[in-house]
Design a protein around this motif. Sequence first.
Motif, mmCIF file in Angstrom:
data_model
loop_
_atom_site.group_PDB
_atom_site.id
_atom_site.type_symbol
_atom_site.label_atom_id
_atom_site.label_comp_id
_atom_site.label_asym_id
_atom_site.label_seq_id
_atom_site.Cartn_x
_atom_site.Cartn_y
_atom_site.Cartn_z
ATOM 1 N N VAL A 60 13.120 -14.922 -3.360
ATOM 2 C CA VAL A 60 12.445 -13.562 -3.331
ATOM 3 C C VAL A 60 10.994 -13.974 -2.221
ATOM 4 C CG1 VAL A 60 13.247 -12.332 -5.139
ATOM 5 C CG2 VAL A 60 11.223 -13.500 -5.326
ATOM 6 N N LYS A 61 10.882 -13.210 -1.526
ATOM 7 C CA LYS A 61 9.303 -13.477 -1.011
ATOM 8 C C LYS A 61 8.294 -13.602 -1.871
ATOM 9 C CE LYS A 61 10.436 -11.176 3.553
ATOM 10 N NZ LYS A 61 9.973 -9.994 4.578
ATOM 11 N N GLU A 62 7.378 -14.311 -1.626
ATOM 12 C CA GLU A 62 6.327 -14.530 -2.365
ATOM 13 C C GLU A 62 5.580 -13.563 -3.171
ATOM 14 O OE1 GLU A 62 4.257 -16.558 -4.811
ATOM 15 O OE2 GLU A 62 5.389 -17.974 -3.593
ATOM 16 N N ASP A 63 5.297 -12.467 -2.152
ATOM 17 C CA ASP A 63 4.662 -11.240 -2.528
ATOM 18 C C ASP A 63 5.520 -10.272 -3.160
ATOM 19 O OD1 ASP A 63 5.831 -10.805 -0.282
ATOM 20 O OD2 ASP A 63 3.927 -9.663 0.914
ATOM 21 N N ALA A 64 6.600 -10.343 -3.254
ATOM 22 C CA ALA A 64 7.486 -9.488 -3.827
ATOM 23 C C ALA A 64 7.295 -9.101 -5.221
ATOM 24 C CB ALA A 64 9.220 -10.118 -3.705
ATOM 25 N N PRO A 65 7.472 -7.539 -5.398
ATOM 26 C CA PRO A 65 7.085 -7.484 -6.812
ATOM 27 C C PRO A 65 8.114 -7.815 -7.997
ATOM 28 C CG PRO A 65 8.002 -5.571 -5.754
ATOM 29 C CD PRO A 65 8.015 -6.654 -4.698
ATOM 30 N N ILE A 66 9.191 -8.662 -7.601
ATOM 31 C CA ILE A 66 10.230 -9.117 -8.504
ATOM 32 C C ILE A 66 9.919 -10.391 -9.247
ATOM 33 C CG2 ILE A 66 12.788 -9.774 -8.485
ATOM 34 C CD1 ILE A 66 13.159 -8.322 -5.972
ATOM 35 N N ARG A 67 9.772 -10.324 -10.470
ATOM 36 C CA ARG A 67 9.072 -11.340 -11.240
ATOM 37 C C ARG A 67 10.278 -11.968 -12.386
ATOM 38 N NH1 ARG A 67 4.946 -13.808 -8.612
ATOM 39 N NH2 ARG A 67 4.023 -12.427 -7.238
ATOM 40 N N GLU B 48 18.776 -14.963 7.305
ATOM 41 C CA GLU B 48 18.013 -14.126 8.142
ATOM 42 C C GLU B 48 17.560 -12.770 7.749
ATOM 43 O OE1 GLU B 48 20.371 -14.236 11.774
ATOM 44 O OE2 GLU B 48 20.169 -16.430 12.072
ATOM 45 N N LYS B 49 18.491 -12.242 7.020
ATOM 46 C CA LYS B 49 18.294 -10.720 6.388
ATOM 47 C C LYS B 49 17.187 -10.830 5.331
ATOM 48 C CE LYS B 49 22.818 -8.811 7.496
ATOM 49 N NZ LYS B 49 22.434 -7.779 8.622
ATOM 50 N N ALA B 50 17.194 -11.772 4.788
ATOM 51 C CA ALA B 50 16.146 -11.790 3.530
ATOM 52 C C ALA B 50 14.703 -12.007 4.534
ATOM 53 C CB ALA B 50 16.590 -13.088 2.829
ATOM 54 N N VAL B 51 14.714 -12.827 5.366
ATOM 55 C CA VAL B 51 13.329 -13.066 6.073
ATOM 56 C C VAL B 51 12.933 -11.761 6.794
ATOM 57 C CG1 VAL B 51 12.283 -14.133 7.955
ATOM 58 C CG2 VAL B 51 13.724 -15.564 6.370
ATOM 59 N N SER B 52 14.087 -10.944 7.279
ATOM 60 C CA SER B 52 13.682 -9.712 7.892
ATOM 61 C C SER B 52 13.301 -8.487 7.145
ATOM 62 C CB SER B 52 14.646 -9.270 8.944
ATOM 63 O OG SER B 52 15.853 -8.799 8.133
ATOM 64 N N GLY B 53 13.754 -8.779 5.982
ATOM 65 C CA GLY B 53 13.454 -7.682 4.703
ATOM 66 C C GLY B 53 14.612 -6.682 4.617
ATOM 67 N N GLU B 54 15.797 -6.827 5.277
ATOM 68 C CA GLU B 54 16.955 -6.221 4.909
ATOM 69 C C GLU B 54 17.552 -6.449 3.537
ATOM 70 O OE1 GLU B 54 20.063 -6.168 8.455
ATOM 71 O OE2 GLU B 54 18.029 -7.312 9.248
ATOM 72 N N LEU B 55 17.185 -7.605 2.765
ATOM 73 C CA LEU B 55 17.487 -7.942 1.456
ATOM 74 C C LEU B 55 16.300 -8.027 0.620
ATOM 75 C CD1 LEU B 55 20.182 -10.414 2.182
ATOM 76 C CD2 LEU B 55 20.713 -8.266 1.597
ATOM 77 N N ASP B 56 16.546 -7.664 -0.568
ATOM 78 C CA ASP B 56 15.209 -7.691 -1.768
ATOM 79 C C ASP B 56 15.283 -9.093 -2.124
ATOM 80 O OD1 ASP B 56 14.483 -5.077 -1.343
ATOM 81 O OD2 ASP B 56 16.271 -4.437 -2.433
ATOM 82 N N ALA B 57 16.625 -9.919 -2.346
ATOM 83 C CA ALA B 57 16.524 -11.091 -2.736
ATOM 84 C C ALA B 57 17.800 -11.851 -2.345
ATOM 85 C CB ALA B 57 16.900 -11.095 -4.365
ATOM 86 N N VAL B 58 17.946 -12.967 -2.250
ATOM 87 C CA VAL B 58 19.257 -13.762 -1.623
ATOM 88 C C VAL B 58 19.451 -14.990 -2.594
ATOM 89 C CG1 VAL B 58 17.838 -14.995 -0.122
ATOM 90 C CG2 VAL B 58 20.177 -14.659 0.191
#
Length: 329
Positions: A117-124, A176-186
Amino acid sequence: MNISRRALCGAAVLAATSLLSFHALAKPSAPKIRVGILKFGTVNWELDTIKYHKFDAANGIDVEIVYFAGEDASNVAMLAGDLDIIVSDWLWVSRQRSQGADLTLAPYSTAVGAIMVKEDAPIRAIPDLAGKKIGVTGGSLDKSWLLIQGLARRDHKMDLTRESEIVFGAPPLLSEKAVSGELDAVLNFWHFCARLEAKGFRRLVGADDAAKALGASGPVSALGYVFHDKWANENPDVAMNFLRASGGAKKLLAQSDAEWQRLAPIVRADGRELEVLRDRYREGIPNRPLAEEEKDAAKLYGILAELGGAKLVGEARQMAPGTFWALKI
């Protein structure tokens, strides 16, 4: 008797040629080992190191690399006897053995995928994936995906396939979809995870975390060098020398940052991305006794058989004996 200088030179050349021919006959060429790999797979890094530094020649063998476009093609070639070695996982080897094939495996790498997940994602934590869009590489029967599902069910009473939106796809596309924000997690293969890490992603949970939580006592090789028992039994020194060459390459890759700089064009990375790939590769070098890995793999097999059923493992509910090659280096 007078002998001309030209005649003497000719005799010397003839003698030298005969001597070289004698040595060539006296010293047979090194046994050739045909290793089938994917054209752009990570196994290339180790095999290129073996060939570049002549670890194969130093161990009395000649590694011939045979490239394939897909895993299915290399598997078919292996079963047909057109290759000596491929890289695959122990689930596939066990299934083939249970169906009568004599394939066996020597550990290659414990590196496995993870949900990123992205570093700043609220998924912990895993429960935070509820309602989120998750990309999954490898299909519904991918063992990393099954293990993480198993952990979610056991610890959180959560069915990720029902409580999240799952999107299956190819590794590069999902990244690519994770980087673009189309996915919340991969959930991706380890090297794609490393590339994402270099772009500011973090691991939420890895397949290794799930494996340990579900009973493994340590890292289990996800992949191994696969070969036929018959070939190894008929050529024990050749098989062992290949594994020694592999060990020499792994040791160099574990210790030398300069070697990774040399490999950069093959890895197709530089800077921070190359450093993360290097570090994650090193973490995946097997370092446990074979018996421990085999025991843990058998535990995980039972869990995966329950989660994936016959579609994943066939009719065998236990890992086939001999799946891991009993080697001593």
